[in-house]
Design a protein around this motif. Structure first.
Motif, PDB file in Angstrom:
ATOM      1  N   ALA A 279       0.822  -1.212   0.000  1.00 18.17           N
ATOM      2  CA  ALA A 279       0.000   0.000   0.000  1.00 18.17           C
ATOM      3  C   ALA A 279       0.860   1.269   0.000  1.00 18.17           C
ATOM      4  O   ALA A 279       0.483   2.282  -0.570  1.00 18.17           O
ATOM      5  CB  ALA A 279      -0.931  -0.002   1.213  1.00 18.17           C
ATOM      6  N   GLY A 280       2.004   1.209   0.668  1.00 14.45           N
ATOM      7  CA  GLY A 280       2.859   2.393   0.752  1.00 14.45           C
ATOM      8  C   GLY A 280       2.397   3.363   1.827  1.00 14.45           C
ATOM      9  O   GLY A 280       3.125   3.708   2.734  1.00 14.45           O
ATOM     10  N   SER A 281       1.128   3.770   1.744  1.00 14.38           N
ATOM     11  CA  SER A 281       0.561   4.682   2.738  1.00 14.38           C
ATOM     12  C   SER A 281      -0.630   4.001   3.396  1.00 14.38           C
ATOM     13  O   SER A 281      -1.400   3.313   2.724  1.00 14.38           O
ATOM     14  CB  SER A 281       0.126   5.963   2.050  1.00 14.38           C
ATOM     15  OG  SER A 281      -0.476   6.823   2.990  1.00 14.38           O
ATOM     16  N   PHE A 282      -0.800   4.188   4.697  1.00 12.29           N
ATOM     17  CA  PHE A 282      -1.853   3.478   5.432  1.00 12.29           C
ATOM     18  C   PHE A 282      -2.175   4.236   6.703  1.00 12.29           C
ATOM     19  O   PHE A 282      -1.536   5.242   7.011  1.00 12.29           O
ATOM     20  CB  PHE A 282      -1.405   2.041   5.762  1.00 12.29           C
ATOM     21  CG  PHE A 282      -0.014   1.974   6.333  1.00 12.29           C
ATOM     22  CD1 PHE A 282       0.207   2.118   7.692  1.00 12.29           C
ATOM     23  CD2 PHE A 282       1.091   1.800   5.489  1.00 12.29           C
ATOM     24  CE1 PHE A 282       1.484   2.092   8.211  1.00 12.29           C
ATOM     25  CE2 PHE A 282       2.381   1.781   6.003  1.00 12.29           C
ATOM     26  CZ  PHE A 282       2.575   1.929   7.374  1.00 12.29           C
ATOM     27  N   ARG A 283      -3.182   3.748   7.423  1.00 18.39           N
ATOM     28  CA  ARG A 283      -3.551   4.388   8.688  1.00 18.39           C
ATOM     29  C   ARG A 283      -3.272   3.425   9.830  1.00 18.39           C
ATOM     30  O   ARG A 283      -3.485   2.222   9.718  1.00 18.39           O
ATOM     31  CB  ARG A 283      -5.013   4.770   8.662  1.00 18.39           C
ATOM     32  CG  ARG A 283      -5.300   5.643   7.437  1.00 18.39           C
ATOM     33  CD  ARG A 283      -5.675   7.015   7.778  1.00 18.39           C
ATOM     34  NE  ARG A 283      -7.097   7.112   8.003  1.00 18.39           N
ATOM     35  CZ  ARG A 283      -7.660   8.109   8.671  1.00 18.39           C
ATOM     36  NH1 ARG A 283      -6.907   9.030   9.239  1.00 18.39           N
ATOM     37  NH2 ARG A 283      -8.954   8.161   8.792  1.00 18.39           N
ATOM     38  N   ILE A 284      -2.792   3.999  10.917  1.00 12.46           N
ATOM     39  CA  ILE A 284      -2.490   3.225  12.110  1.00 12.46           C
ATOM     40  C   ILE A 284      -3.587   3.545  13.118  1.00 12.46           C
ATOM     41  O   ILE A 284      -3.831   4.718  13.415  1.00 12.46           O
ATOM     42  CB  ILE A 284      -1.110   3.653  12.667  1.00 12.46           C
ATOM     43  CG1 ILE A 284      -0.039   3.407  11.597  1.00 12.46           C
ATOM     44  CG2 ILE A 284      -0.787   2.929  13.970  1.00 12.46           C
ATOM     45  CD1 ILE A 284       1.202   4.262  11.801  1.00 12.46           C
ATOM     46  N   GLY A 285      -4.289   2.511  13.593  1.00 11.10           N
ATOM     47  CA  GLY A 285      -5.401   2.721  14.524  1.00 11.10           C
ATOM     48  C   GLY A 285      -5.044   2.194  15.906  1.00 11.10           C
ATOM     49  O   GLY A 285      -4.636   1.045  16.037  1.00 11.10           O
ATOM     50  N   VAL A 286      -5.211   3.051  16.913  1.00  6.28           N
ATOM     51  CA  VAL A 286      -4.938   2.597  18.281  1.00  6.28           C
ATOM     52  C   VAL A 286      -5.945   3.247  19.231  1.00  6.28           C
ATOM     53  O   VAL A 286      -6.238   4.438  19.141  1.00  6.28           O
ATOM     54  CB  VAL A 286      -3.465   2.875  18.691  1.00  6.28           C
ATOM     55  CG1 VAL A 286      -3.121   4.351  18.605  1.00  6.28           C
ATOM     56  CG2 VAL A 286      -3.154   2.334  20.082  1.00  6.28           C
TER      57      VAL A 286
END
Ligand SMILES: Nc1ncnc2c1ncn2[C@@H]1O[C@H](COP(=O)(O)OP(=O)(O)OP(=O)(O)O)[C@@H](O)[C@H]1O
Ligand SMILES: [Mg+2]
Length: 368
Positions: A279-286
Motif C-alpha cells: 500500500a505504501g501509505s496506510f492508517r495506524i489505529g490505536v
C-alpha cells in the motif's frame, strides 16, 4: 421465532442511479433464530429503513426477505407475525393498562385464561402490576412506553420483536433497568430481537451481535469485543469507544513504518507487513485505552505535544498532537492513570502507539 434472511437494497427514489440514491445499499445478511441483535449507526444511516423492511411496513425496492426459508417479501406485517415497538408510545388511551397489554392477544382470539397469565407475567417483568386497572391516559410518557414494550413482549408466538429506539422517552435510570430487563427476557424466552439505536452503550449491552451501519451499509457485524478490538473499518473505530479509536497516517519506507518523520519496527504478521509494503501509505489505529506513557525516546514510542490532561473521574484523558517538521500530523487521545496528572500543556509525552492491539487500515479497511 424465525431465522430472517435478507438479500435486498432499498431506494426511496423511483429510478436510483448512484449509491447516494439508496437508503440501503445491497445487503445480504441472516438474523439467526433466537439471536439478540442491535442495528447501530448515526442518524440517517438506514436503521429504520432496514427495520421497516423486516417488519413489512416497507417493501424493499430490490431483493427479497425470507422467514425460515419462506419468501415473505410481499407479506404484510400481520402475515409476518412481527411485533414492533416504536420510539414513542403507541397505546389506547381509553383502555386500562391491562386491556392495552391484553389487546394483541385478544385480537388473535387467545383463550382468556392464557391472556390473564401472559399479561400478569409481562406486567410483573415491567413493574406494571400495580397499575393494571388504571386508565392509560393518565400515565406519564415513560409508563406509557413501558406499556408499548409490554404489548410487544406479550405474545410468545411472534417471528421476531423489533424495537426502534424504544427507550428514547425513558429517563436514564429506568433506561438502564429496562435494558437489563429486555436482556433477561431474551434469555428466558429466546426471542429473535432486533433493536435499533444510535447509542453504542445501549447496543453493546443489549445485543449479542451488533450490526454497525454507515450510509446505508452494514460495515461490520460482530460482538462488542470484536468491534472494540478489531474494527473492520475506520468508521467503526471512530464510532465505537469513548473517545473513539485514534488514527495516524503512516508510510512504508526502508523496511519500516515511518510516522511523523520517525522510523518504527513494530511486530507485524507477514500478511500485514506485505499489505503495508504494497500500500505504501496506510492508517495506524490505536484505541485510547491501549496508549501508555513510555520512557523518553523509547524506540517504539511517538512523541506528542500535550494539549491538556483532564481528570475524568475514573481515568485521565490526555489530548496531544503528533508533530512533524513543526506541523501537526495528527491528534492522539489516551486514557491514562494518575501518571498523567503531572503533564502540562506544551510538555512532550512519549506514547507507545505500537503494541499487540494496534490495527492497520488500507483504504479505510482493516488489514486482516
Ligand atoms: N419515507 C422516506 N422517503 C424518502 N427518504 C427517506 C424516507 N425515510 C427515510 N428516508 C431517507 O433514507 C435515509 C435513511 O433513513 P432512516 O430513517 O432509515 O435512517 P435512521 O438510521 O433510522 O435515522 P435516525 O437515527 O435519524 O432515525 C435517510 O437519508 C433519510 O432521509
Ligand atoms: Mg430511525
Amino acid at each position: 421465532m424465525a431465522r430472517i434472511d435478507l438479500d435486498l437494497a432499498h431506494s426511496y427514489v423511483p429510478d436510483p442511479r448512484t449509491d447516494e440514491d439508496y437508503a440501503l445499499l445491497p445487503l445480504k445478511f441472516t438474523f439467526e433464530d433466537g439471536g439478540a441483535y442491535a442495528l447501530l449507526g448515526p442518524s440517517g444511516c438506514g436503521k429504520t429503513t432496514l427495520l421497516n423492511c423486516i417488519s413489512g411496513l416497507l417493501r424493499p425496492s430490490h431483493g427479497t426477505i425470507a422467514f425460515d426459508g419462506r419468501d415473505v417479501t410481499a407479506a404484510t406485517p400481520q402475515a409476518r407475525n412481527i411485533a414492533q415497538v416504536f420510539q414513542f408510545p403507541v397505546i389506547y388511551d381509553t383502555m386500562t393498562v391491562g386491556e392495552n397489554l391484553a389487546f394483541p392477544l385478544r385480537n388473535r382470539g387467545v383463550p382468556e385464561a392464557q391472556v390473564r397469565e401472559r399479561v400478569g407475567r409481562v406486567a410483573e417483568m415491567l413493574d406494571l402490576s400495580s397499575t393494571l386497572d388504571r386508565r392509560a391516559s393518565g400515565l406519564a410518557a415513560d409508563a406509557k412506553q413501558k406499556i408499548s414494550l409490554g404489548r410487544g413482549l406479550v405474545r410468545h408466538d411472534v417471528s421476531a420483536i423489533l424495537f426502534d429506539e424504544p427507550l428514547t422517552v425513558i429517563d436514564p435510570q429506568l433506561k438502564w433497568q429496562l435494558r437489563r430487563k429486555l436482556k433477561e427476557i431474551h434469555h428466558e424466552f429466546r426471542l429473535t430481537l432486533i433493536y435499533v439505536t444510535h447509542d453504542q452503550t445501549e447496543a453493546l449491552t443489549f445485543a449479542d451481535q451488533v450490526v454497525v451501519m454507515s450510509r446505508g451499509k452494514a460495515v461490520q457485524v460482530g460482538p462488542a469485543d470484536a468491534l472494540f478490538e478489531r474494527p473492520a473499518h475506520t468508521f467503526v473505530g471512530h464510532f465505537i469507544g469513548s473517545p473513539g479509536m485514534n488514527f495516524l497516517t503512516g508510510q512504508w519506507r526502508d523496511d519500516a513504518v515511518e510516522l511523523a518523520g520517525r522510523h518504527y519496527t513494530p511486530t507485524l504478521t507477514p500478511s500485514v507487513e506485505a499489505a503495508l509494503r504494497a500500500a505504501g501509505s496506510f492508517r495506524i489505529g490505536v484505541r485510547p485505552e491501549y496508549l501508555h506513557l513510555a520512557p523518553e525516546r523509547d524506540a517504539q514510542a511517538v512523541p506528542v505535544r500535550v494539549e491538556r490532561a483532564q481528570d475524568i473521574g475514573t481515568y485521565w484523558l490526555l489530548t496531544g498532537t503528533v508533530q512533524e517538521a513543526g506541523a501537526q500530523a495528527g491528534t492522539l487521545r489516551a486514557r491514562l492513570g494518575t501518571e498523567a496528572a503531572s503533564l502540562r500543556a506544551g510538555d512532550t509525552a512519549w506514547l507507545s502507539v505500537f503494541n499487540r492491539h494496534t490495527c492497520y487500515y488500507v483504504n479505510e479497511e482493516l488489514v486482516p
